[in-house]
Design an enzyme around this catalytic site. Structure first.
Site, PDB file in Angstrom:
ATOM      1  N   TYR A  52     -56.489 123.496  39.917  1.00 11.98           N
ATOM      2  CA  TYR A  52     -55.254 123.080  40.657  1.00 11.98           C
ATOM      3  C   TYR A  52     -54.320 124.219  40.355  1.00 11.98           C
ATOM      4  O   TYR A  52     -53.229 124.276  40.971  1.00 11.98           O
ATOM      5  CB  TYR A  52     -54.599 121.651  40.618  1.00 11.98           C
ATOM      6  CG  TYR A  52     -55.789 120.629  41.057  1.00 11.98           C
ATOM      7  CD1 TYR A  52     -56.873 120.792  41.786  1.00 11.98           C
ATOM      8  CD2 TYR A  52     -55.543 119.363  40.754  1.00 11.98           C
ATOM      9  CE1 TYR A  52     -57.724 119.982  42.161  1.00 11.98           C
ATOM     10  CE2 TYR A  52     -56.363 118.298  41.312  1.00 11.98           C
ATOM     11  CZ  TYR A  52     -57.400 118.642  41.841  1.00 11.98           C
ATOM     12  OH  TYR A  52     -58.331 117.491  42.277  1.00 11.98           O
ATOM     13  N   HIS A 110     -66.095 118.763  37.409  1.00  9.03           N
ATOM     14  CA  HIS A 110     -65.270 118.877  38.792  1.00  9.03           C
ATOM     15  C   HIS A 110     -66.343 118.543  39.946  1.00  9.03           C
ATOM     16  O   HIS A 110     -66.156 117.704  40.717  1.00  9.03           O
ATOM     17  CB  HIS A 110     -64.471 119.937  39.095  1.00  9.03           C
ATOM     18  CG  HIS A 110     -63.020 119.649  39.652  1.00  9.03           C
ATOM     19  ND1 HIS A 110     -62.136 120.390  39.535  1.00  9.03           N
ATOM     20  CD2 HIS A 110     -63.279 118.934  40.895  1.00  9.03           C
ATOM     21  CE1 HIS A 110     -61.381 119.847  40.896  1.00  9.03           C
ATOM     22  NE2 HIS A 110     -62.006 118.869  41.512  1.00  9.03           N
TER      23      HIS A 110
HETATM   24  N1  LIG Z   1     -62.328 115.619  42.450  1.00  8.68           N
HETATM   25  C1  LIG Z   1     -62.152 116.319  43.657  1.00  8.68           C
HETATM   26  O1  LIG Z   1     -63.127 116.971  44.050  1.00  8.68           O
HETATM   27  C2  LIG Z   1     -61.070 116.062  44.400  1.00  8.68           C
HETATM   28  C3  LIG Z   1     -60.983 116.558  45.743  1.00  8.68           C
HETATM   29  C4  LIG Z   1     -59.813 116.265  46.579  1.00  8.68           C
HETATM   30  C5  LIG Z   1     -58.557 115.583  45.866  1.00  8.68           C
HETATM   31  N2  LIG Z   1     -58.807 115.190  44.621  1.00  8.68           N
HETATM   32  C6  LIG Z   1     -57.576 114.268  43.869  1.00  8.68           C
HETATM   33  O2  LIG Z   1     -57.246 113.370  44.729  1.00  8.68           O
HETATM   34  C7  LIG Z   1     -55.817 113.454  45.075  1.00  8.68           C
HETATM   35  C8  LIG Z   1     -55.640 113.048  46.376  1.00  8.68           C
HETATM   36  O3  LIG Z   1     -56.291 113.388  47.530  1.00  8.68           O
HETATM   37  P1  LIG Z   1     -55.685 114.491  48.639  1.00  8.68           P
HETATM   38  O4  LIG Z   1     -54.663 115.161  47.873  1.00  8.68           O
HETATM   39  O5  LIG Z   1     -56.842 115.177  49.046  1.00  8.68           O
HETATM   40  O6  LIG Z   1     -55.248 113.595  49.735  1.00  8.68           O
HETATM   41  P2  LIG Z   1     -54.695 112.204  50.016  1.00  8.68           P
HETATM   42  O7  LIG Z   1     -54.231 111.570  48.663  1.00  8.68           O
HETATM   43  O8  LIG Z   1     -55.515 111.162  50.604  1.00  8.68           O
HETATM   44  O9  LIG Z   1     -53.634 112.532  51.130  1.00  8.68           O
HETATM   45  C9  LIG Z   1     -52.383 113.453  50.549  1.00  8.68           C
HETATM   46  C10 LIG Z   1     -51.512 113.675  51.808  1.00  8.68           C
HETATM   47  O10 LIG Z   1     -50.906 112.454  52.350  1.00  8.68           O
HETATM   48  C11 LIG Z   1     -49.541 112.468  52.203  1.00  8.68           C
HETATM   49  N3  LIG Z   1     -48.944 111.155  51.955  1.00  8.68           N
HETATM   50  C12 LIG Z   1     -48.978 110.715  50.582  1.00  8.68           C
HETATM   51  N4  LIG Z   1     -48.754 109.494  50.676  1.00  8.68           N
HETATM   52  C13 LIG Z   1     -48.207 109.194  51.849  1.00  8.68           C
HETATM   53  C14 LIG Z   1     -47.353 108.239  52.644  1.00  8.68           C
HETATM   54  N5  LIG Z   1     -47.081 107.136  51.896  1.00  8.68           N
HETATM   55  N6  LIG Z   1     -46.890 108.203  53.858  1.00  8.68           N
HETATM   56  C15 LIG Z   1     -47.346 109.496  54.511  1.00  8.68           C
HETATM   57  N7  LIG Z   1     -47.879 110.486  53.754  1.00  8.68           N
HETATM   58  C16 LIG Z   1     -48.206 110.527  52.640  1.00  8.68           C
HETATM   59  C17 LIG Z   1     -49.098 113.854  51.281  1.00  8.68           C
HETATM   60  O11 LIG Z   1     -47.924 114.398  51.796  1.00  8.68           O
HETATM   61  P3  LIG Z   1     -46.791 114.819  50.726  1.00  8.68           P
HETATM   62  O12 LIG Z   1     -47.504 115.717  49.846  1.00  8.68           O
HETATM   63  O13 LIG Z   1     -45.986 115.544  51.613  1.00  8.68           O
HETATM   64  O14 LIG Z   1     -46.102 113.762  49.917  1.00  8.68           O
HETATM   65  C18 LIG Z   1     -50.304 114.517  51.536  1.00  8.68           C
HETATM   66  O15 LIG Z   1     -50.086 115.327  52.612  1.00  8.68           O
HETATM   67  C19 LIG Z   1     -55.724 114.855  44.882  1.00  8.68           C
HETATM   68  O16 LIG Z   1     -54.304 115.346  44.653  1.00  8.68           O
HETATM   69  C20 LIG Z   1     -56.431 115.384  43.716  1.00  8.68           C
HETATM   70  O17 LIG Z   1     -55.803 115.061  42.578  1.00  8.68           O
HETATM   71  C21 LIG Z   1     -60.001 115.338  43.863  1.00  8.68           C
END
Ligand SMILES: NC(=O)c1ccc[n+]([C@@H]2O[C@H](COP(=O)([O-])OP(=O)(O)OC[C@H]3O[C@@H](n4cnc5c(N)ncnc54)[C@H](OP(=O)(O)O)[C@@H]3O)[C@@H](O)[C@H]2O)c1
Length: 274
Positions: A52, A110
């Site tokens: 990241y 990862h």
């Molecule tokens: N291990 C892996 O391979 C892997 C892969 C993907 C993700 N991850 C981890 O999982 C975390 C979360 O997954 P993700 O980032 O893919 O997606 P997510 O958490 O499902 O969605 C994030 C999105 O939703 C928005 N959001 C968050 N809270 C909200 C709310 N209450 N109302 C409206 N919109 C909202 C955020 O906007 P804003 O940013 O504008 O607030 C962002 O655009 C990642 O950040 C990472 O740490 C791990």
């Protein structure tokens, strides 16, 4: 509100079941501010990764918040180019230096891809545990048979498997597989990267409880015994997600979500094992 009055997330084997994701929060100041805001709001679990590019900002956010380091459950992940034995050791030390900590609470593989080599990778992870630089070992994006291979190879227990999970990707088989082996499930992309706002069944349940679709998705994951790490940048989103801890779904809500007839996987790179 002082810290003692704040709400706390329930624990899964010592891990707070609601954390903050930080993928693509790569503006240094915005990332540090999000981490600080989340910790001040009551979050005690922060998820980052070498890939990241924000471990320094995450460390700065933790440093700035009025919370002791030992009260924060901090997780990072070793990228797929760094999974050879020597590289795990050297790049994890780099991660610790960037984060400004002596140890992380959870270190994940990862993806089981590219330089991943179960023997060498876990030998290095075990050494990091023995050296006190890593408290627990995690895996991410592992299929059931790969979970079993990891359990077989590592001396330390495999604490968690972090995978995509939300109401449009319910992971029933993997969830049962991991539960049978005492491996916690951590749901990434728990808001389906925003898709949860476009699912009529979730909107109906949200309206019934005067909640947001994000809160419904997070409450459903908690109901399933799964830890969630939604990424949010703004204070409004960070707090909206935190308030999911106050939402209790009833059996009808859970059944309606379990019956959603739509599957939508968000994360599907060419190196995925599926
Ligand atoms: N291990 C892996 O391979 C892997 C892969 C993907 C993700 N991850 C981890 O999982 C975390 C979360 O997954 P993700 O980032 O893919 O997606 P997510 O958490 O499902 O969605 C994030 C999105 O939703 C928005 N959001 C968050 N809270 C909200 C709310 N209450 N109302 C409206 N919109 C909202 C955020 O906007 P804003 O940013 O504008 O607030 C962002 O655009 C990642 O950040 C990472 O740490 C791990």
């Amino acid at each position: 509100m002082n810290q003692h009055e704040q709400r706390r997330a329930p624990l899964a084997n010592g891990m707070p079941m609601l954390g903050l994701g930080t993928w693509q929060n790569d503006d240094p100041e915005a990332c540090a501010a999000a981490v600080e805001t989340a910790l001040e709001a009551g979050y005690r679990h922060i998820d980052t990764a070498q890939a990241y590019g924000n471990e320094e900002s995450v460390g700065r956010g933790i440093e700035r918040a009025d919370v002791d380091r030992e009260d924060v459950f901090l997780a990072t992940k070793v990228w797929i180019d760094n999974l050879a034995y020597d590289d795990v050791l050297s790049t994890t030390q780099e991660s610790l230096d960037k984060l400004g900590v002596d140890a992380v609470d959870l270190l994940y593989v990862h993806w089981p891809s590219r330089s991943y080599d179960p023997e060498g990778t876990f030998r290095a992870f075990d050494e990091l545990v023995d050296a006190g630089k890593v408290d627990r070992i995690g895996i991410s994006n592992f299929l059931p048979e790969q979970v079993d291979e990891a359990i077989e190879r590592a001396d330390a227990p495999i604490f968690a498997n972090q995978v995509e999970m939300h109401p449009l990707l319910r992971q029933e088989e993997l969830r049962e597989h991991c539960a049978d082996r005492d491996v916690e499930l951590v749901a990434y992309s728990p808001l389906a990267r925003g898709e949860v706002f476009d699912v009529p069944e979730l909107t109906e349940i949200a309206e019934k409880h005067d909640a947001s679709e994000a809160q419904v998705s997070l409450a459903w994951l908690r109901e399933k015994g799964v830890t969630a790490i939604p990424k949010a940048s703004s204070e409004a989103h960070i707090l909206d997600n935190w308030r999911s801890l106050d939402l209790e779904l009833d059996d009808d809500d859970v059944a309606a979500i379990d019956a959603i007839d739509r599957t939508d996987r968000q994360i599907d790179p060419s190196f995925a094992p599926w």
